[in-house]
Design a protein around this motif. Structure first.
Motif, PDB file in Angstrom:
ATOM      1  N   ASP A 248     -33.252 -14.443  19.773  1.00  0.00           N
ATOM      2  CA  ASP A 248     -32.141 -13.617  19.317  1.00  0.00           C
ATOM      3  C   ASP A 248     -31.539 -14.203  18.047  1.00  0.00           C
ATOM      4  N   HIS A 249     -31.282 -13.319  17.065  1.00  0.00           N
ATOM      5  CA  HIS A 249     -30.677 -13.726  15.804  1.00  0.00           C
ATOM      6  C   HIS A 249     -29.567 -12.749  15.446  1.00  0.00           C
ATOM      7  N   GLU A 250     -28.464 -13.263  14.942  1.00  0.00           N
ATOM      8  CA  GLU A 250     -27.355 -12.398  14.533  1.00  0.00           C
ATOM      9  C   GLU A 250     -27.739 -11.642  13.275  1.00  0.00           C
ATOM     10  N   TRP A 251     -27.346 -10.360  13.251  1.00  0.00           N
ATOM     11  CA  TRP A 251     -27.646  -9.527  12.085  1.00  0.00           C
ATOM     12  C   TRP A 251     -26.719  -8.331  12.066  1.00  0.00           C
ATOM     13  N   SER A 252     -26.037  -8.130  10.953  1.00  0.00           N
ATOM     14  CA  SER A 252     -25.219  -6.942  10.711  1.00  0.00           C
ATOM     15  C   SER A 252     -24.230  -6.691  11.846  1.00  0.00           C
ATOM     16  N   GLY A 253     -23.606  -7.749  12.320  1.00  0.00           N
ATOM     17  CA  GLY A 253     -22.611  -7.610  13.369  1.00  0.00           C
ATOM     18  C   GLY A 253     -23.173  -7.488  14.762  1.00  0.00           C
ATOM     19  N   GLY A 254     -24.468  -7.575  14.898  1.00  0.00           N
ATOM     20  CA  GLY A 254     -25.103  -7.470  16.212  1.00  0.00           C
ATOM     21  C   GLY A 254     -26.143  -8.563  16.381  1.00  0.00           C
ATOM     22  N   VAL A 255     -27.036  -8.355  17.333  1.00  0.00           N
ATOM     23  CA  VAL A 255     -28.081  -9.326  17.630  1.00  0.00           C
ATOM     24  C   VAL A 255     -29.431  -8.620  17.601  1.00  0.00           C
TER      25      VAL A 255
ATOM     26  N   ARG B  37     -33.540  -9.203  18.322  1.00  0.00           N
ATOM     27  CA  ARG B  37     -34.562 -10.075  18.917  1.00  0.00           C
ATOM     28  C   ARG B  37     -35.831  -9.949  18.083  1.00  0.00           C
TER      29      ARG B  37
ATOM     30  N   ARG C 295     -37.133  -6.667   9.454  1.00  0.00           N
ATOM     31  CA  ARG C 295     -36.921  -8.042   9.901  1.00  0.00           C
ATOM     32  C   ARG C 295     -37.297  -9.074   8.839  1.00  0.00           C
TER      33      ARG C 295
END
Length: 582
Positions: free
Chosen positions: A22-29, A31, A131
């Motif tokens: 899991d990686h944080e991105w644009s205010g969300g997560v 996978r 990604r």
């Protein structure tokens, strides 16, 4: 990695692997497994993967045609200069093999290589996935890879074995007719494509099935556009005249439509297409938009839609009570990709309830051409009284030379089915379907409630049918096709926007656009409408959706603007009220 010598014969410089995380991105997560790191020593390569490597998104990555991702050190050098970066390490572009040599404008689809004790075949360019932008911190990276003609490519594993950094890469075969990786990437994603190259592409056996299918579709679209007799239809909505309103069952009515100008006629609809209609809202403040499949014979000079009245359905209720012969209805031209394909394979037409409408049109088409294909007809109804079109279906089945027809009643004894169909009690579960002996090479068309479609498609897969030969169509708030069709569309959280109204016609939802959304894709996601997407930068066309009416602006501009009424959700904003086929 600085100072690697990229001259000389092709060589495997690094083997890189990574597992989903899991990686944080644009205010969300998000996978993803695009974070990959080098490994040392011999590494086993199997049919589907490099040992120690994985994929989070199995729809877009991995599998037999995409077992190994390759990227070149020469492209690393290029991007270090282009992006002003000095932090790019092996695996930074999500590749399994970092190589020297094997340039995208030199390697061809179908090329075969021996690396270590393993034999590979080139299958397709990189998937244009957002990604890679997350990994590099450059949101437009998927677009840049295509624009700069440096995508990288995938390998199929022909002979399993071991590889390790330092292995030589030896080409051992090339097809007679083929295209380079960069050439075929541009053929899919860039404008100015050649029809001759499209024909070459679909003839490359090594090319992955997904890419070949896209090129077949492009050739079909080109042929249709060049056909002087092809129906062009109309833009947006136009009033059609109601010719007849007919009762089919207690809760199903058919509406027959003709051109307001009788002399003008209507463009021919294909079997399986639908109409988007617009009706006034109950309070008179606006309009509601819905999609209804055509149940009439393809090519007829009139259109017939058949509508089930839903208890809380404002539009279906209005269509049942507010239309009389002579009135008009605002209609957009026929559209849809749930189409009966030509061929000689057996055909399965499976439906439940009002889902019968598009497959009934397909049955009309098969009967009209006197098809010799073996037709399996499977329909589910509550009772004989609730079974629409029974007599019509019986006549069509009787006109075909090879038929296996079965009707399943869920709320009544099996007696009462039409004459050609064998009646059954209950639902068509896996055992009932197995007893029908549907061939594994059948082309299947499935339409009905979401639960029916989920069960039917899963059962057909268990029976051995290729998922690519099972086609489905659904409408409704939880029925938008996409990677996750289980959610229910709703207005986004927070205060309503102040921008133009956006109608998602398949989901039956109208909401105002809001500036907090960067594009229509973000609005669709906020409404939990599961549309497809991949690159999020206007490259891959995965998010292409039909713009039924209205206008939009693009930011950024797509590399290859969609043809006709196509719209790319990921980079479009409405400039006026719009209706989308989503």
């Amino acid at each position: 990695m600085t100072g690697v010598d990229s001259r000389g014969p092709a060589t495997l410089l690094s083997v890189n692997v990574g597992m989903p995380a899991d990686h944080e991105w644009s205010g969300g997560v998000v996978r993803t497994a695009i974070w990959k790191s080098p490994v040392t020593g011999p590494v086993r390569v199997g049919r589907l993967n490099v040992a120690g490597d994985g994929q989070a998104d199995k729809l877009g990555h991995g599998g037999e045609s995409r077992a190994v991702m390759v990227y070149q050190i020469e492209s690393y050098d290029y991007w270090r200069r282009e992006l002003g970066r000095d932090d790019l390490e092996f695996g930074h572009f999500g590749e399994n093999f970092t190589v020297t040599g094997l340039a995208d404008d030199e390697v061809c689809i179908g090329d075969r290589y021996r690396i270590g004790t393993t034999v590979f075949e080139v299958t397709q360019p990189r998937v244009t996935c957002y990604r890679v932008g997350i990994r590099l911190g450059v949101p437009t990276m998927a677009s840049l890879l295509v624009r700069h003609r440096r995508p990288g490519f995938y390998l199929r594993v022909l002979e399993e074995g071991e590889v390790q950094a330092g292995d030589s890469i030896v080409r051992i075969g090339r097809p007679t007719a083929t295209l380079t990786v960069a050439g075929i990437d541009g053929l899919l994603y860039l404008p100015g494509r050649s029809t001759d190259d499209l024909r070459v592409a679909i003839g490359i056996d090594a090319l992955s099935a997904g890419w070949r299918g896209d090129f077949v579709r492009m050739l079909d679209e080109t042929a249709a556009a060049e056909d002087p007799h092809a129906a062009r239809g109309w833009q947006g909505f136009t009033p059609l005249r109601v010719v007849n309103v007919r009762r089919e069952t207690e809760d199903i009515r058919s509406v027959v439509l003709a051109a307001a100008d009788v002399a003008a006629g209507l463009p021919a609809a294909a079997a399986g297409q639908y109409l988007t209609i617009r009706v006034p809202s109950a309070d008179g403040s606006g309009a509601n938009v819905r999609n209804y499949s055509l149940s009439s014979a393809p090519g007829a000079d009139q259109y017939r839609i058949s509508v089930k009245r839903e208890p809380l359905g404002a539009v279906s209720s209005w269509l049942h009570t507010g239309l009389t012969p002579g009135s008009t209805l605002d209609v957009a031209q026929p559209r849809g990709t749930f189409l009966l394909k030509a061929g000689t394979n057996p055909v399965l037409l499976a439906s439940a309830g009002i889902g019968i409408t598009p497959v009934l049109a397909m049955l009309h088409a098969l009967a009209a051409e006197g098809s010799a294909r073996h037709v399996f007809w499977v329909h589910v109804a509550r009772t004989p009284e609730a079974q629409a079109f029974a007599a019509e279906v019986e006549g069509l089945l009787a006109s075909l030379p090879s038929v296996s027809a079965h009707t399943f009643y869920t709320k009544a004894a099996s007696a009462g089915s039409d004459g050609r169909a064998t009646p059954h009690s209950g639902r068509p579960d896996i055992e009932a379907l197995r007893a029908l002996q549907i061939p594994v090479d059948a082309d299947a068309y499935v339409c009905g409630p979401a639960s029916f479609m989920t069960t039917m498609t899963a059962s057909l897969a268990e029976l051995g049918l290729d998922p690519q030969q099972v086609h489905s169509e659904t409408f409704g708030a939880s029925a938008t096709p996409g990677p996750d069709a289980a959610t229910v569309a709703h207005a986004p959280d927070g205060p309503p926007g102040t921008g133009p109204a956006v109608t998602f016609s398949r989901s039956g939802l109208t909401v105002p656009f809001d500036s907090r959304y960067g594009n229509l894709l973000e609005l669709a996601e906020a409404c939990e409408i599961p549309v497809r997407w991949s690159c999020r930068t206007g490259v891959c066309h995965s998010c292409i959706t039909t713009l039924v009416s209205g206008a939009v602006d693009y930011e950024p501009q797509p590399l290859d603007p969609p043809a006709g009424n196509g719209l790319l959700l990921c980079c479009a904003k409405p400039t006026e009220e719009i209706v989308l086929d989503a």
